[in-house]
Design a protein around this motif. Structure first.
Motif, mmCIF file in Angstrom:
data_model
loop_
_atom_site.group_PDB
_atom_site.id
_atom_site.type_symbol
_atom_site.label_atom_id
_atom_site.label_comp_id
_atom_site.label_asym_id
_atom_site.label_seq_id
_atom_site.Cartn_x
_atom_site.Cartn_y
_atom_site.Cartn_z
ATOM 1 N N SER A 1 0.831 -1.212 0.000
ATOM 2 C CA SER A 1 0.000 0.000 0.000
ATOM 3 C C SER A 1 0.860 1.254 0.000
ATOM 4 O O SER A 1 0.555 2.228 -0.701
ATOM 5 N N ASP B 1 2.265 1.651 -3.536
ATOM 6 C CA ASP B 1 1.213 2.076 -4.471
ATOM 7 C C ASP B 1 0.844 3.540 -4.263
ATOM 8 O O ASP B 1 0.681 4.301 -5.229
ATOM 9 N N GLU B 2 0.719 3.952 -3.005
ATOM 10 C CA GLU B 2 0.358 5.337 -2.709
ATOM 11 C C GLU B 2 1.461 6.304 -3.137
ATOM 12 O O GLU B 2 1.182 7.405 -3.645
ATOM 13 N N THR B 3 2.720 5.883 -2.963
ATOM 14 C CA THR B 3 3.830 6.738 -3.381
ATOM 15 C C THR B 3 3.811 6.929 -4.895
ATOM 16 O O THR B 3 4.018 8.050 -5.413
ATOM 17 N N ARG C 1 1.177 6.659 -6.891
ATOM 18 C CA ARG C 1 0.035 7.501 -7.262
ATOM 19 C C ARG C 1 0.338 8.976 -7.017
ATOM 20 O O ARG C 1 -0.077 9.849 -7.782
ATOM 21 N N THR D 1 1.006 4.366 -11.899
ATOM 22 C CA THR D 1 0.640 3.143 -11.178
ATOM 23 C C THR D 1 1.735 2.101 -11.351
ATOM 24 O O THR D 1 2.240 1.904 -12.469
#
Length: 305
Positions: free
Chosen positions: A202, A205-207, A209, A214
């Motif tokens: 997570s 993925d957040e970094t 985004r 992606t």
């Protein structure tokens, strides 16, 4: 039967006199005589025969003297061993660890326990971050070594090490040839990533985004070994791992890696203790040895060569 009663029996047999035993024990002769009478009643027969000069063993007394002497000696040795054990830490310590902490940290911990605290036994369980937190919360482990993404501030967590994240590839890859690689370079790469809903996945993925793209998961796998073997045998396939999990492969030349920057995705390796309940003496020793070992290695999970 009370061993002390037979200690008295042996003492009377050696001195041959209730009076002498009473004097040695600083009590009265009648007290010694009464205790011996109670013992004789328990044994079912007379142990001493009274004479003008004191007492001597009867046939029954002679029959049991050697056996009683050996029993009292063994009992004394057992009590001494129990008293020694009472002052010596012992018991099982259940420890949850990240895969990257398995070796050499656990090996060194075991060696130190074997040398200094041989009655402390380790029960080691390997897992990922969320799983280790759950094991700790349910009491399935006594403590856990895991990653945090912010520096721990709780008294229940002790910072062991702070590490960066590395883009890992097959040897000879142009992208990981330099010391660092910008996070933006991960856009479009074929990656081997941890399976969702892992916290580390997570964060990655957040970094991404936040950078406007992606991450492309070619393979999802929790196993470090699977991740490393896939990358080592496949061109242009990459993984995102910590330095301790790839240290051996980097030294042997099986993998190549560059530290990710902008951002550096730093993780904090912590020793987490239960929020409730008291640590046993054995658990306190294991926690201390873990902290001392990592500190002695320069706040690393492995000894620098």
């Amino acid at each position: 039967m009370n061993p002390n009663n037979f200690r008295l029996f042996l003492e009377v047999a050696e001195l041959g006199s209730f009076t002498k035993v009473a004097a040695q024990r600083q009590t009265v002769q009648s007290h010694i005589s009464r205790q011996i009478s109670e013992l004789e009643a328990a044994c079912g027969g007379a142990l001493f025969r009274r004479t003008g000069r004191g007492v001597v063993l009867t046939d029954l007394g002679q029959h049991i003297e050697t056996r009683v002497r050996n029993w009292v000696r063994d009992t004394d040795q057992l009590l001494a061993a129990i008293r020694t054990d009472a002052g010596e830490p012992m018991g099982e310590v259940k420890l949850g660890i990240l895969p990257s902490a398995a070796h050499p940290l656990m090996t060194r911990l075991y060696q130190r326990l074997k040398a200094d605290f041989p009655k402390i036994k380790l029960n080691i369980r390997e897992g990922q971050g969320g799983e280790l937190d759950a094991l700790l919360d349910t009491g399935s482990v006594d403590m856990a070594i895991l990653f945090r993404y912010q520096k721990p501030a709780s008294p229940d967590e002790h910072l062991l090490a702070t590490v960066g994240t590395y883009l890992v590839s097959r040897v000879g890859d142009a992208l990981t040839r330099h010391e660092t690689v910008d996070f933006n370079k991960l856009e479009g790469l074929r990656l081997v990533l941890p399976r969702r809903p892992a916290h580390w996945r997570s964060v990655l993925d957040e970094t991404a985004r936040g950078k406007g793209f992606t991450l492309q998961a070619e393979v999802e796998a929790d196993s470090l070994r699977v991740q490393k073997e896939l990358v080592a045998h496949t061109d242009h396939l990459y993984s995102l791992l910590g330095p301790f999990s790839i240290a051996d492969e980097l030294r042997s030349g099986r993998l190549q890696a560059a530290r990710i920057v902008n951002p550096d995705c730093r993780r904090h390796v912590t020793l987490s203790l239960p929020k409730q309940g008291q640590l046993t003496a054995a658990s306190k020793i294991v926690a201390r040895l873990l902290r001392d070992t990592v500190e002695g290695w320069g706040n690393q999970l492995s000894q620098l060569e």
